[in-house]
Design a protein around this motif. Structure first.
Motif, mmCIF file in Angstrom:
data_model
loop_
_atom_site.group_PDB
_atom_site.id
_atom_site.type_symbol
_atom_site.label_atom_id
_atom_site.label_comp_id
_atom_site.label_asym_id
_atom_site.label_seq_id
_atom_site.Cartn_x
_atom_site.Cartn_y
_atom_site.Cartn_z
ATOM 1 N N LEU A 1 0.824 -1.199 0.000
ATOM 2 C CA LEU A 1 0.000 0.000 0.000
ATOM 3 C C LEU A 1 0.864 1.257 0.000
ATOM 4 C CD1 LEU A 1 -2.765 1.316 0.111
ATOM 5 C CD2 LEU A 1 -2.722 1.050 2.579
ATOM 6 N N LYS A 2 1.921 1.275 0.821
ATOM 7 C CA LYS A 2 2.816 2.430 0.855
ATOM 8 C C LYS A 2 3.453 2.663 -0.515
ATOM 9 C CE LYS A 2 5.412 3.324 4.419
ATOM 10 N NZ LYS A 2 6.370 3.213 5.517
ATOM 11 N N ARG A 20 2.237 1.779 -3.440
ATOM 12 C CA ARG A 20 1.210 2.266 -4.358
ATOM 13 C C ARG A 20 0.905 3.741 -4.118
ATOM 14 N NH1 ARG A 20 -3.445 -2.245 -4.319
ATOM 15 N NH2 ARG A 20 -3.777 -1.852 -6.518
ATOM 16 N N ILE A 21 0.874 4.133 -2.847
ATOM 17 C CA ILE A 21 0.592 5.530 -2.527
ATOM 18 C C ILE A 21 1.731 6.425 -3.002
ATOM 19 C CG2 ILE A 21 0.331 7.164 -0.606
ATOM 20 C CD1 ILE A 21 -1.307 4.950 0.805
ATOM 21 N N ARG A 25 1.374 6.818 -6.639
ATOM 22 C CA ARG A 25 0.238 7.702 -6.900
ATOM 23 C C ARG A 25 0.650 9.147 -6.715
ATOM 24 N NH1 ARG A 25 -3.621 8.829 -2.207
ATOM 25 N NH2 ARG A 25 -1.698 9.876 -1.742
ATOM 26 N N ARG A 67 -6.545 6.006 -9.905
ATOM 27 C CA ARG A 67 -5.580 5.802 -8.821
ATOM 28 C C ARG A 67 -6.266 5.841 -7.457
ATOM 29 N NH1 ARG A 67 -1.085 4.953 -11.136
ATOM 30 N NH2 ARG A 67 -0.385 6.070 -12.961
ATOM 31 N N LEU A 68 -7.222 6.740 -7.300
ATOM 32 C CA LEU A 68 -7.958 6.784 -6.031
ATOM 33 C C LEU A 68 -8.773 5.510 -5.831
ATOM 34 C CD1 LEU A 68 -9.130 10.510 -5.907
ATOM 35 C CD2 LEU A 68 -7.381 9.409 -4.494
ATOM 36 N N GLN A 121 -6.437 2.896 -4.676
ATOM 37 C CA GLN A 121 -6.096 3.142 -3.272
ATOM 38 C C GLN A 121 -7.220 2.663 -2.361
ATOM 39 O OE1 GLN A 121 -5.264 7.254 -2.339
ATOM 40 N NE2 GLN A 121 -5.559 6.914 -0.163
ATOM 41 N N TYR A 122 -8.453 2.964 -2.737
ATOM 42 C CA TYR A 122 -9.605 2.549 -1.934
ATOM 43 C C TYR A 122 -9.665 1.021 -1.846
ATOM 44 C CZ TYR A 122 -14.389 2.162 -0.233
ATOM 45 O OH TYR A 122 -15.501 1.865 0.515
ATOM 46 N N SER A 168 -7.094 -0.450 0.468
ATOM 47 C CA SER A 168 -7.178 -0.087 1.881
ATOM 48 C C SER A 168 -8.497 -0.468 2.552
ATOM 49 C CB SER A 168 -6.942 1.419 2.047
ATOM 50 O OG SER A 168 -7.941 2.157 1.386
ATOM 51 N N GLU A 217 -10.700 12.714 -0.439
ATOM 52 C CA GLU A 217 -9.330 12.509 -0.927
ATOM 53 C C GLU A 217 -8.916 13.625 -1.877
ATOM 54 O OE1 GLU A 217 -7.121 10.073 0.161
ATOM 55 O OE2 GLU A 217 -8.737 9.836 1.611
#
Length: 101
Positions: A9-10, A12-13, A16, A44-45, A48-49, A52, A75
């Motif tokens: 996740l980190k 990917r963020i 992004r 991308r959002l 992210q959703y 997470s 966001e």
């Protein structure tokens, strides 16, 4: 397993955020239409959703459903974007609140 998910996740963020920075540097004239940059950011959002949140609907997993409008707009605000999304006949559309009063 949990640490691997956090690391993914980190990563990917971070990717992004890099993309957002690149998109902000691009002029709207070069694109001709800001909508494609917005669509990239919305994609991308959505990723992210999905990364997470647990218990995603089959429709969201299939790409037929977007994250909640309220979440997306929160966001976008965090990112300093001046546009928002709304649900129009079951589909997400972008709009500029400043133009709508």
């Amino acid at each position: 397993m949990f640490n691997e998910r956090i690391a993914t996740l980190k990563s990917r963020i971070e990717k992004r955020d890099e993309t957002i920075s690149e998109l902000r540097g691009a002029s709207p004239e070069a694109d001709g239409n800001n909508q494609s940059a917005r669509n990239i950011l919305l994609g991308r959002l959505t990723a992210q959703y999905m990364a997470s949140h647990d218990g995603l609907s089959p429709r969201m997993l299939a790409g037929l459903e977007s994250p909640p409008v309220e979440w997306i707009n929160a966001e976008l605000e965090k990112l300093g974007e001046d546009w928002r999304v709304r649900n129009a006949k079951g589909k997400i559309e972008t709009f500029d609140p400043a133009k709508w009063g």
